[in-house]
Design a protein around this motif. Structure first.
Motif, PDB file in Angstrom:
ATOM      1  N   GLY A 100     -31.243  53.607  -4.804  1.00 52.69           N
ATOM      2  CA  GLY A 100     -30.574  54.503  -5.771  1.00 52.69           C
ATOM      3  C   GLY A 100     -31.362  54.682  -6.861  1.00 52.69           C
ATOM      4  O   GLY A 100     -32.547  54.860  -7.024  1.00 52.69           O
ATOM      5  N   GLY A 103     -27.411  54.371 -12.233  1.00 50.82           N
ATOM      6  CA  GLY A 103     -26.047  54.916 -12.198  1.00 50.82           C
ATOM      7  C   GLY A 103     -25.489  55.293 -10.952  1.00 50.82           C
ATOM      8  O   GLY A 103     -24.369  55.928 -10.759  1.00 50.82           O
ATOM      9  N   PHE A 104     -26.500  55.049  -9.983  1.00 52.71           N
ATOM     10  CA  PHE A 104     -25.917  55.494  -8.557  1.00 52.71           C
ATOM     11  C   PHE A 104     -26.484  54.477  -7.745  1.00 52.71           C
ATOM     12  O   PHE A 104     -27.822  54.278  -7.640  1.00 52.71           O
ATOM     13  N   ILE A 105     -25.870  53.996  -6.530  1.00 50.54           N
ATOM     14  CA  ILE A 105     -26.649  53.224  -5.530  1.00 50.54           C
ATOM     15  C   ILE A 105     -25.934  53.637  -4.166  1.00 50.54           C
ATOM     16  O   ILE A 105     -24.611  53.894  -3.945  1.00 50.54           O
ATOM     17  N   GLU A 106     -26.649  53.301  -3.226  1.00 51.03           N
ATOM     18  CA  GLU A 106     -26.342  53.554  -1.737  1.00 51.03           C
ATOM     19  C   GLU A 106     -26.792  52.256  -0.971  1.00 51.03           C
ATOM     20  O   GLU A 106     -27.828  51.953  -0.960  1.00 51.03           O
ATOM     21  N   ARG A 116     -21.215  53.526  -1.236  1.00 50.88           N
ATOM     22  CA  ARG A 116     -21.872  54.371  -2.476  1.00 50.88           C
ATOM     23  C   ARG A 116     -20.923  54.217  -3.732  1.00 50.88           C
ATOM     24  O   ARG A 116     -19.844  53.869  -3.611  1.00 50.88           O
ATOM     25  N   SER A 117     -21.709  54.071  -4.792  1.00 54.46           N
ATOM     26  CA  SER A 117     -20.750  53.627  -6.189  1.00 54.46           C
ATOM     27  C   SER A 117     -21.912  54.060  -7.334  1.00 54.46           C
ATOM     28  O   SER A 117     -23.100  54.240  -7.202  1.00 54.46           O
ATOM     29  N   GLY A 118     -21.041  54.404  -8.375  1.00 57.07           N
ATOM     30  CA  GLY A 118     -21.643  54.611  -9.584  1.00 57.07           C
ATOM     31  C   GLY A 118     -21.997  53.415 -10.479  1.00 57.07           C
ATOM     32  O   GLY A 118     -22.485  53.271 -11.543  1.00 57.07           O
ATOM     33  N   ASP A 119     -21.679  52.237 -10.054  1.00 61.07           N
ATOM     34  CA  ASP A 119     -21.780  51.089 -10.428  1.00 61.07           C
ATOM     35  C   ASP A 119     -22.577  50.032  -9.522  1.00 61.07           C
ATOM     36  O   ASP A 119     -22.007  49.256  -8.958  1.00 61.07           O
ATOM     37  N   PRO A 120     -24.081  50.246  -9.624  1.00 68.87           N
ATOM     38  CA  PRO A 120     -24.819  49.511  -8.679  1.00 68.87           C
ATOM     39  C   PRO A 120     -24.483  48.013  -8.939  1.00 68.87           C
ATOM     40  O   PRO A 120     -24.442  47.231  -7.713  1.00 68.87           O
TER      41      PRO A 120
END
Length: 211
Positions: A100, A103-106, A116-120
């Motif tokens: 990530g 502000g982004f994580i996979e 996937r999310s914008g809140d790691p």
């Protein structure tokens, strides 16, 4: 161009350090001072520019709901982008990979499922049950406060960074790795505490990936 950009980031970061913070002051632990040693500005500027690296080690998390450990197969940081590979039998995590940027994580689990999310932090907690401030850890693991948020730095009698207090966390530096060349010493073991949560990270190996 990249070197010029890193120098600019370092200047901005140092301006924040020199401005200090508005964190609520508490009595200093015995033997500690909040006055930086003479070489702190130079040392922290070099650590800010140490932004392409890889480490391996072990992570241990203890919190009221559960506890567990994981092997850090690798944590590769390239500027703001990270690639973190963990192995753990805790809660059946198996091999878990986190990639990530702020502000982004996979997150990919051992069964191949990817989320996937914008809140790691929230995604990590939902998948593993662990409450970890991932983006701040990338700074704390180098011995630096995260750029966002108030902080307080405490140094021991030798002038070594001993504690960072930030965002309700207390990060304690227990051991250091002495590196070669011009890179300052990097943490070998840190313990991060917040309320009833404890995160301990032991680094067995650091590698400098800066070009």
């Amino acid at each position: 161009m990249r070197q010029a950009f890193r120098s600019w980031v370092a200047i901005l970061f140092m301006a924040g350090l020199s401005a200090c913070s508005t964190i609520q002051l508490e009595p200093l632990p015995e033997g500690m001072t909040d006055q930086p040693p003479p070489d702190w500005q130079d040392r922290s500027a070099k650590l800010v520019q140490f932004d392409h690296w890889q480490l391996s080690g072990k992570l241990a998390v203890r919190q009221p709901t559960d506890s567990g450990t994981a092997i850090i197969n690798h944590w590769i940081q390239e500027g703001e982008a990270y690639d973190l590979a963990l192995s753990s039998s805790f809660l059946g995590m198996g091999s878990t990979q986190l990639k990530g940027v702020p502000g982004f994580i996979e997150l990919t689990l051992s069964n191949g499922e990817t989320y996937r999310s914008g809140d790691p932090d929230s995604l990590l907690e939902a998948a593993t049950g662990w409450q970890l401030p991932l983006e701040s850890l990338a700074w704390w693991i180098r011995g630096l406060p995260a750029p966002a948020g108030d902080f307080r730095l405490l140094f021991d009698a030798r002038g070594e960074l001993a504690i960072i207090r930030q965002d309700g966390w207390e990060i304690r530096y227990d051991r250091w790795h002495e590196l070669q060349d011009d890179t300052p010493a990097l943490p070998a073991r840190i313990t991060a505490l917040k309320d009833s949560k404890r995160v301990r990270l032991v680094v067995s190996d650091w590698q400098d990936l800066n070009p």
